[in-house]
Write an enzyme that holds these catalytic residues in place. Structure first.
Site, short mmCIF file in Angstrom:
data_model
loop_
_atom_site.label_atom_id
_atom_site.label_comp_id
_atom_site.label_asym_id
_atom_site.label_seq_id
_atom_site.Cartn_x
_atom_site.Cartn_y
_atom_site.Cartn_z
N HIS A 151 0.73 -1.25 -0.04
CA HIS A 151 -0.17 0.01 -0.13
C HIS A 151 0.77 1.23 -0.09
O HIS A 151 0.65 2.31 0.95
CB HIS A 151 -0.93 -0.12 1.30
CG HIS A 151 -2.22 0.83 0.82
ND1 HIS A 151 -2.86 1.52 1.82
CD2 HIS A 151 -2.95 1.13 -0.13
CE1 HIS A 151 -4.12 1.87 1.47
NE2 HIS A 151 -4.24 1.56 0.20
N HIS A 206 -1.66 2.27 13.04
CA HIS A 206 -1.43 1.50 11.68
C HIS A 206 -1.99 0.18 11.70
O HIS A 206 -3.05 0.16 11.88
CB HIS A 206 0.16 1.77 11.49
CG HIS A 206 0.81 1.28 10.35
ND1 HIS A 206 -0.12 0.99 8.92
CD2 HIS A 206 2.11 1.25 9.67
CE1 HIS A 206 0.63 1.00 8.02
NE2 HIS A 206 1.96 0.79 8.36
N ILE A 235 -12.25 6.15 16.94
CA ILE A 235 -12.93 4.83 16.54
C ILE A 235 -12.02 4.07 15.75
O ILE A 235 -11.67 4.42 14.56
CB ILE A 235 -14.26 4.96 15.79
CG1 ILE A 235 -15.11 6.08 16.59
CG2 ILE A 235 -15.00 3.63 15.86
CD1 ILE A 235 -15.51 5.74 17.99
N MET A 236 -11.34 2.94 16.20
CA MET A 236 -10.27 1.98 15.79
C MET A 236 -10.91 1.29 14.24
O MET A 236 -12.01 1.02 14.48
CB MET A 236 -9.68 1.17 16.65
CG MET A 236 -9.08 1.75 17.64
SD MET A 236 -7.67 2.84 16.57
CE MET A 236 -6.97 3.85 18.23
N HIS A 285 -8.47 7.30 7.20
CA HIS A 285 -7.23 6.78 6.46
C HIS A 285 -6.49 8.02 5.95
O HIS A 285 -7.52 8.94 5.29
CB HIS A 285 -7.51 5.87 5.16
CG HIS A 285 -6.51 4.96 4.82
ND1 HIS A 285 -5.45 5.83 3.99
CD2 HIS A 285 -6.01 3.92 5.20
CE1 HIS A 285 -4.53 4.76 3.75
NE2 HIS A 285 -4.74 3.47 4.17
N ASP A 334 -8.77 -2.42 8.12
CA ASP A 334 -8.67 -3.01 9.43
C ASP A 334 -10.02 -3.57 10.02
O ASP A 334 -10.01 -4.38 11.02
CB ASP A 334 -7.60 -2.36 10.32
CG ASP A 334 -6.22 -2.52 9.98
OD1 ASP A 334 -5.62 -3.46 9.50
OD2 ASP A 334 -5.52 -1.34 10.01
N1 ACO Z 1 -12.32 8.14 15.03
C1 ACO Z 1 -12.65 9.45 15.17
N2 ACO Z 1 -12.26 10.77 14.65
C2 ACO Z 1 -11.33 10.54 13.37
C3 ACO Z 1 -10.64 9.21 13.11
C4 ACO Z 1 -11.50 8.11 13.95
N3 ACO Z 1 -10.89 6.77 13.54
N4 ACO Z 1 -9.92 9.13 12.29
C5 ACO Z 1 -9.69 10.47 12.13
N5 ACO Z 1 -10.79 11.13 12.83
C6 ACO Z 1 -10.80 12.70 12.88
C7 ACO Z 1 -9.55 13.11 13.71
O1 ACO Z 1 -10.01 13.37 15.22
C8 ACO Z 1 -9.41 14.73 13.06
O2 ACO Z 1 -10.70 15.47 13.58
P1 ACO Z 1 -10.20 17.28 14.00
O3 ACO Z 1 -9.82 17.60 12.61
O4 ACO Z 1 -11.56 17.31 14.28
O5 ACO Z 1 -9.35 17.12 15.12
C9 ACO Z 1 -9.58 14.37 11.59
O6 ACO Z 1 -10.59 13.14 11.66
C10 ACO Z 1 -8.50 13.92 11.03
O7 ACO Z 1 -7.78 13.09 11.58
P2 ACO Z 1 -6.23 12.95 11.71
O8 ACO Z 1 -6.01 11.94 12.77
O9 ACO Z 1 -5.48 14.15 11.78
O10 ACO Z 1 -5.86 12.16 10.34
P3 ACO Z 1 -4.51 11.42 9.79
O11 ACO Z 1 -4.44 11.29 8.46
O12 ACO Z 1 -3.31 12.02 10.77
O13 ACO Z 1 -4.82 10.02 10.42
C11 ACO Z 1 -5.37 8.02 10.94
C12 ACO Z 1 -5.28 8.79 10.00
C13 ACO Z 1 -4.14 7.89 11.80
C14 ACO Z 1 -5.60 6.26 9.92
C15 ACO Z 1 -6.77 8.19 11.77
O14 ACO Z 1 -7.65 8.11 10.89
C16 ACO Z 1 -6.70 7.29 12.91
O15 ACO Z 1 -6.08 7.47 14.00
N6 ACO Z 1 -7.62 6.26 12.64
C17 ACO Z 1 -7.80 5.12 13.82
C18 ACO Z 1 -6.60 4.17 13.63
C19 ACO Z 1 -6.75 3.26 12.46
O16 ACO Z 1 -7.79 2.46 12.20
N7 ACO Z 1 -5.34 2.92 11.65
C20 ACO Z 1 -5.36 2.33 10.77
C21 ACO Z 1 -5.07 2.79 9.32
S1 ACO Z 1 -5.19 1.82 8.14
C22 ACO Z 1 -3.82 0.76 8.02
O17 ACO Z 1 -3.08 1.04 8.64
C23 ACO Z 1 -4.04 -0.38 7.40
#
Ligand code: ACO
Length: 376
Positions: A187, A222, A256-257, A261, A312
């Site tokens: 990816h 991640h 929320i895990m 993305h 995920d």
């Molecule tokens: N739950 C709630 N709110 C979220 C989530 C979420 N899972 N993801 C993003 N947001 C919100 C953030 O709080 C933020 O809001 P704000 O602007 O009001 O502060 C906005 O959306 C942007 O989020 P960021 O964390 O700044 O986005 P970034 O691109 O840096 O992070 C990430 C991406 C790390 C994947 C994020 O969405 C996250 O933490 N998700 C949960 C963990 C996860 O599922 N990771 C797997 C990724 S896919 C993989 O690795 C195969």
């Protein structure tokens, strides 16, 4: 001090080149070396995709047979690596076991320091073959069980499940595992792959780069998100409770895990395929609780935040329905992604330039040195 070129988290920064994959945003699909990933999941085995990433072409039937033979004959671990896994604390996280096993495999590979293209490909094949064995042995030792030796009759997906359980898995589970392995294989410049490329760019060897990548994948932002997502779903526990659970979590500003993305703003291209697989497993076991619950979480997240699930999320509950222990979800991600990491390390070594970015200094300005005796 600010700098217009600074992008926190390197968002939107182009950090290098790669011929391995790209997201086609017009159709929201991931393309591996020119092939649509969804089409690959529908028609190919994980081994064919691994071959594509390592050699740049889909294999012919003869090439695939030779590749399978190579993989299946190299699954065994060196004795000292088995001993290492056996002697680890029972509560060690399987990702720590796997990272340590991969690091220690470097001792037993005569080609470890050779960064040439051909040696890197040979080492990648050996690692790809051995990682499921390390994963399964580490897990069985932690449960007080004897390891189950790899079965050369079985393909990558089936053998992985067999070594975990000691029983041959049903075809529908093999198919589900095969699909998830293909979806996880590659990816682009995600955090773990970028880590691998940074390490490789110092001309450190493939084992060093992949050991570091495993460390990067472990975090819950991640690859660790698949385990974190399942713990969350277990906390929710019923479809009827799911909407309120999400509302409460969001009110408490919880993440929320399995959602969100960096690269996809209109949904992770891998999710529809994995959701379909999740439904197929639910039908096979005659219980749709988990995909039903997940659909409520997804709809609530969409309505409240406009945030889509990532791969995920459906992987987590699919593995759960298959009875796979939760701490093995991210190690299974490793068993797939190792080929993507390896292909990136090969690209990096083949056309290397040290990766060494800059930063904005945020510390104090010049200060006069104060002798130790005068500091107080
Ligand atoms: N739950 C709630 N709110 C979220 C989530 C979420 N899972 N993801 C993003 N947001 C919100 C953030 O709080 C933020 O809001 P704000 O602007 O009001 O502060 C906005 O959306 C942007 O989020 P960021 O964390 O700044 O986005 P970034 O691109 O840096 O992070 C990430 C991406 C790390 C994947 C994020 O969405 C996250 O933490 N998700 C949960 C963990 C996860 O599922 N990771 C797997 C990724 S896919 C993989 O690795 C195969």
């Amino acid at each position: 001090m600010t700098d217009k070129s600074y992008s926190p988290g390197l968002e939107g920064v182009i950090a290098g080149e790669s011929a391995l994959s790209r997201i086609d945003i017009d159709i929201n699909r991931l393309i591996l070396h020119g092939y649509d990933l969804v089409e690959l999941t529908e028609n190919a085995s994980y081994e064919e995709v691994a071959y594509l990433l390592l050699y740049g072409e889909l294999p012919t039937a003869a090439e695939l047979a030779a590749f399978n033979q190579q993989l299946r004959s190299q699954r065994d671990l060196p004795g000292p690596v088995v001993d290492l896994l056996r002697s680890a604390p029972a509560d060690a996280h399987p990702m720590d076991l796997l990272r340590t096993a991969v690091s220690s495999l470097a001792f037993f590979d005569a080609e470890t320091p050779d960064n040439s293209h051909d040696a890197n490909v040979r080492k990648s094949v050996r690692l790809l073959a051995k990682i499921p064995t390390a994963l399964a042995y580490g897990y069985r030792f932690s449960q007080g069980l004897e390891p189950v030796a790899p079965d050369a009759e079985l393909d990558h997906a089936a053998n992985l499940l067999f070594m975990l359980r000691g029983e041959k898995p049903p075809a529908y589970e093999v198919e589900a595992m095969n699909t998830s392995l293909i979806l996880y294989a590659e990816h682009g410049y995600n955090a773990s792959t970028f880590t691998a490329r940074v390490v490789a760019s110092t001309l450190a060897d493939l084992y060093a780069a992949i050991t570091a990548a495993i460390g990067a994948l472990h975090g819950p932002l991640h690859g660790g998100a698949n385990e974190a997502a399942m713990h969350m779903l277990l906390e929710v526990d019923s479809p009827a409770a799911a909407e309120q659970w999400v509302l409460d979590a969001l009110a408490q500003k919880k993440k929320i895990m399995g959602f969100g993305h960096r690269e996809y703003k209109s949904g992770d291209s891998r999710v529809p395929t994995m959701k379909k697989v999740g439904r197929q497993i639910a039908a096979a076991i005659g219980d749709t609780k988990w995909p039903d619950l997940a659909d409520v979480v997804e709809a609530t997240m969409m309505r409240e935040k406009g945030i889509f699930p990532n791969v995920d999320f459906p992987c987590a509950y699919t593995y759960y329905m298959m009875g796979i222990p939760i701490p093995l979800y991210t190690p299974i991600f490793v068993a797939s992604r190792v080929v993507g990491w390896a292909a990136h390390v090969i690209e990096q070594h083949d056309a290397n330039r040290l990766i060494r970015p800059n930063h904005i200094y945020t510390g104090p300005d010049h200060r006069a040195f104060v002798a130790l005796s005068e500091r107080g």
